[in-house]
Design a protein around this motif. Sequence first.
Motif, PDB file in Angstrom:
ATOM      1  N   LEU A 273       0.804  -1.226   0.000  1.00  0.00           N
ATOM      2  CA  LEU A 273       0.000   0.000   0.000  1.00  0.00           C
ATOM      3  C   LEU A 273       0.835   1.274   0.000  1.00  0.00           C
ATOM      4  O   LEU A 273       0.307   2.369  -0.137  1.00  0.00           O
ATOM      5  CB  LEU A 273      -0.914   0.021   1.240  1.00  0.00           C
ATOM      6  N   ARG A 274       2.145   1.141   0.151  1.00  0.00           N
ATOM      7  CA  ARG A 274       2.921   2.338   0.463  1.00  0.00           C
ATOM      8  C   ARG A 274       2.945   3.378  -0.652  1.00  0.00           C
ATOM      9  O   ARG A 274       3.198   4.544  -0.396  1.00  0.00           O
ATOM     10  CB  ARG A 274       4.333   1.973   0.905  1.00  0.00           C
ATOM     11  N   ASN A 275       2.647   2.992  -1.901  1.00  0.00           N
ATOM     12  CA  ASN A 275       2.594   3.980  -2.985  1.00  0.00           C
ATOM     13  C   ASN A 275       1.194   4.527  -3.239  1.00  0.00           C
ATOM     14  O   ASN A 275       0.992   5.324  -4.140  1.00  0.00           O
ATOM     15  CB  ASN A 275       3.099   3.355  -4.290  1.00  0.00           C
ATOM     16  N   THR A 276       0.211   4.075  -2.467  1.00  0.00           N
ATOM     17  CA  THR A 276      -1.169   4.498  -2.714  1.00  0.00           C
ATOM     18  C   THR A 276      -1.352   5.987  -2.392  1.00  0.00           C
ATOM     19  O   THR A 276      -1.064   6.417  -1.271  1.00  0.00           O
ATOM     20  CB  THR A 276      -2.145   3.673  -1.842  1.00  0.00           C
ATOM     21  N   PRO A 277      -1.827   6.776  -3.356  1.00  0.00           N
ATOM     22  CA  PRO A 277      -2.086   8.199  -3.079  1.00  0.00           C
ATOM     23  C   PRO A 277      -3.091   8.357  -1.949  1.00  0.00           C
ATOM     24  O   PRO A 277      -4.092   7.620  -1.899  1.00  0.00           O
ATOM     25  CB  PRO A 277      -2.673   8.714  -4.397  1.00  0.00           C
ATOM     26  N   LEU A 278      -2.835   9.292  -1.048  1.00  0.00           N
ATOM     27  CA  LEU A 278      -3.652   9.401   0.160  1.00  0.00           C
ATOM     28  C   LEU A 278      -3.953  10.861   0.492  1.00  0.00           C
ATOM     29  O   LEU A 278      -3.050  11.680   0.580  1.00  0.00           O
ATOM     30  CB  LEU A 278      -2.870   8.728   1.289  1.00  0.00           C
ATOM     31  N   ILE A 279      -5.234  11.163   0.630  1.00  0.00           N
ATOM     32  CA  ILE A 279      -5.649  12.509   1.038  1.00  0.00           C
ATOM     33  C   ILE A 279      -6.279  12.423   2.416  1.00  0.00           C
ATOM     34  O   ILE A 279      -7.200  11.650   2.647  1.00  0.00           O
ATOM     35  CB  ILE A 279      -6.654  13.132   0.039  1.00  0.00           C
ATOM     36  N   MET A 280      -5.748  13.216   3.325  1.00  0.00           N
ATOM     37  CA  MET A 280      -6.236  13.243   4.698  1.00  0.00           C
ATOM     38  C   MET A 280      -7.387  14.247   4.804  1.00  0.00           C
ATOM     39  O   MET A 280      -7.272  15.354   4.282  1.00  0.00           O
ATOM     40  CB  MET A 280      -5.039  13.723   5.530  1.00  0.00           C
ATOM     41  N   LEU A 281      -8.462  13.845   5.464  1.00  0.00           N
ATOM     42  CA  LEU A 281      -9.579  14.758   5.724  1.00  0.00           C
ATOM     43  C   LEU A 281      -9.520  15.120   7.196  1.00  0.00           C
ATOM     44  O   LEU A 281      -9.534  14.231   8.051  1.00  0.00           O
ATOM     45  CB  LEU A 281     -10.918  14.091   5.407  1.00  0.00           C
TER      46      LEU A 281
ATOM     47  N   GLY B  91       0.380  15.901   9.530  1.00  0.00           N
ATOM     48  CA  GLY B  91      -0.294  14.927   8.668  1.00  0.00           C
ATOM     49  C   GLY B  91       0.537  14.615   7.451  1.00  0.00           C
ATOM     50  O   GLY B  91       0.731  13.462   7.085  1.00  0.00           O
ATOM     51  N   LEU B  92       1.058  15.651   6.822  1.00  0.00           N
ATOM     52  CA  LEU B  92       1.858  15.438   5.620  1.00  0.00           C
ATOM     53  C   LEU B  92       3.138  14.682   5.943  1.00  0.00           C
ATOM     54  O   LEU B  92       3.565  13.831   5.181  1.00  0.00           O
ATOM     55  CB  LEU B  92       2.202  16.779   4.969  1.00  0.00           C
ATOM     56  N   SER B  93       3.752  14.976   7.109  1.00  0.00           N
ATOM     57  CA  SER B  93       5.031  14.330   7.393  1.00  0.00           C
ATOM     58  C   SER B  93       4.842  12.859   7.751  1.00  0.00           C
ATOM     59  O   SER B  93       5.782  12.097   7.767  1.00  0.00           O
ATOM     60  CB  SER B  93       5.784  15.079   8.489  1.00  0.00           C
ATOM     61  N   TYR B  94       3.607  12.458   8.030  1.00  0.00           N
ATOM     62  CA  TYR B  94       3.354  11.040   8.269  1.00  0.00           C
ATOM     63  C   TYR B  94       3.049  10.285   6.990  1.00  0.00           C
ATOM     64  O   TYR B  94       2.764   9.106   7.013  1.00  0.00           O
ATOM     65  CB  TYR B  94       2.213  10.837   9.265  1.00  0.00           C
ATOM     66  N   GLY B  95       3.049  10.965   5.880  1.00  0.00           N
ATOM     67  CA  GLY B  95       2.922  10.245   4.625  1.00  0.00           C
ATOM     68  C   GLY B  95       1.690  10.548   3.792  1.00  0.00           C
ATOM     69  O   GLY B  95       1.509   9.949   2.740  1.00  0.00           O
ATOM     70  N   ALA B  96       0.831  11.491   4.217  1.00  0.00           N
ATOM     71  CA  ALA B  96      -0.302  11.868   3.364  1.00  0.00           C
ATOM     72  C   ALA B  96       0.225  12.702   2.198  1.00  0.00           C
ATOM     73  O   ALA B  96       1.224  13.395   2.321  1.00  0.00           O
ATOM     74  CB  ALA B  96      -1.323  12.666   4.162  1.00  0.00           C
ATOM     75  N   ASP B  97      -0.448  12.614   1.052  1.00  0.00           N
ATOM     76  CA  ASP B  97      -0.015  13.390  -0.111  1.00  0.00           C
ATOM     77  C   ASP B  97      -0.705  14.736  -0.180  1.00  0.00           C
ATOM     78  O   ASP B  97      -0.228  15.655  -0.837  1.00  0.00           O
ATOM     79  CB  ASP B  97      -0.312  12.607  -1.394  1.00  0.00           C
ATOM     80  N   ASP B  98      -1.834  14.835   0.466  1.00  0.00           N
ATOM     81  CA  ASP B  98      -2.569  16.091   0.471  1.00  0.00           C
ATOM     82  C   ASP B  98      -3.540  16.034   1.645  1.00  0.00           C
ATOM     83  O   ASP B  98      -3.706  14.979   2.270  1.00  0.00           O
ATOM     84  CB  ASP B  98      -3.337  16.251  -0.852  1.00  0.00           C
TER      85      ASP B  98
END
Length: 237
Positions: free
Chosen positions: A73-81, A93-100
């Motif tokens: 899953l590590r390449n899966t694009p991820l947007i945090m709400l 949030g971004l530094s934990y790996g969210a893309d947006d």
Amino acid sequence: MIKIMIVEDEVGLVTLLKYNLEKQGYETNVVMDGKDVMREALLEKPDLILLDWMLPNVQGIDLCREIRKTYELRNTPLIMLTARGDEADKVRGLSYGADDYMTKPFSVPELMARIVALLRRSQPVSTQENLSFADITMDFSKRRVTRGDRHVHLGPTEFRLLQFLMEKPGHVLSRESLLKSVWGGAIHVELRTVDVHIRRLRRALNEGGEADIIRTVRSAGYALEVSSDEPAEEYED
Ligand code: CA
């Protein structure tokens, strides 16, 4: 069909997201409890994940980290709400790996634009098979980055950032131009977001104790250069 996983426990928001995503032609799958996310994601292999910050049982931020640590899953694009407007929380949030990220309440068209932009930057655009600079190699067919013998794990945004830097080694690329190239011109993203992702890219590239090859040019941008002995500068804004 592009599959988007909606991880959200507010029924109203789930309905709204599901309706709008399906109207745009995406397939959706909904998970409402934090403890079900990893199992469902591994089973469904979504093309993008919308991840709520506050969830029953497991926090979104912990799931974000877990997703980035999981090989499949590590390449899966991820947007945090997130419902928290706090700047620090966003950057965290971004530094934990969210893309947006999107702060609630958000506009649905803005979220749709960001999904399109993120899906686009998750697809390598290079027509070349490989790009190399110093001891770093990007293999586009395998979507793989190596530094020396070491495999470098990069999320989709860091991958695209590195690609643009590697296509113009030695050139100073402004934060504005990186933002436009990597995120696309149509959406509003703060300039400091570029710095956050550069920091993540650096950390991943230097994880094995290697020299820093991304030079920060104060008030100008970033450049890929074989390191001098100077310590890396960072923006502190
Ligand atoms: Ca929630």
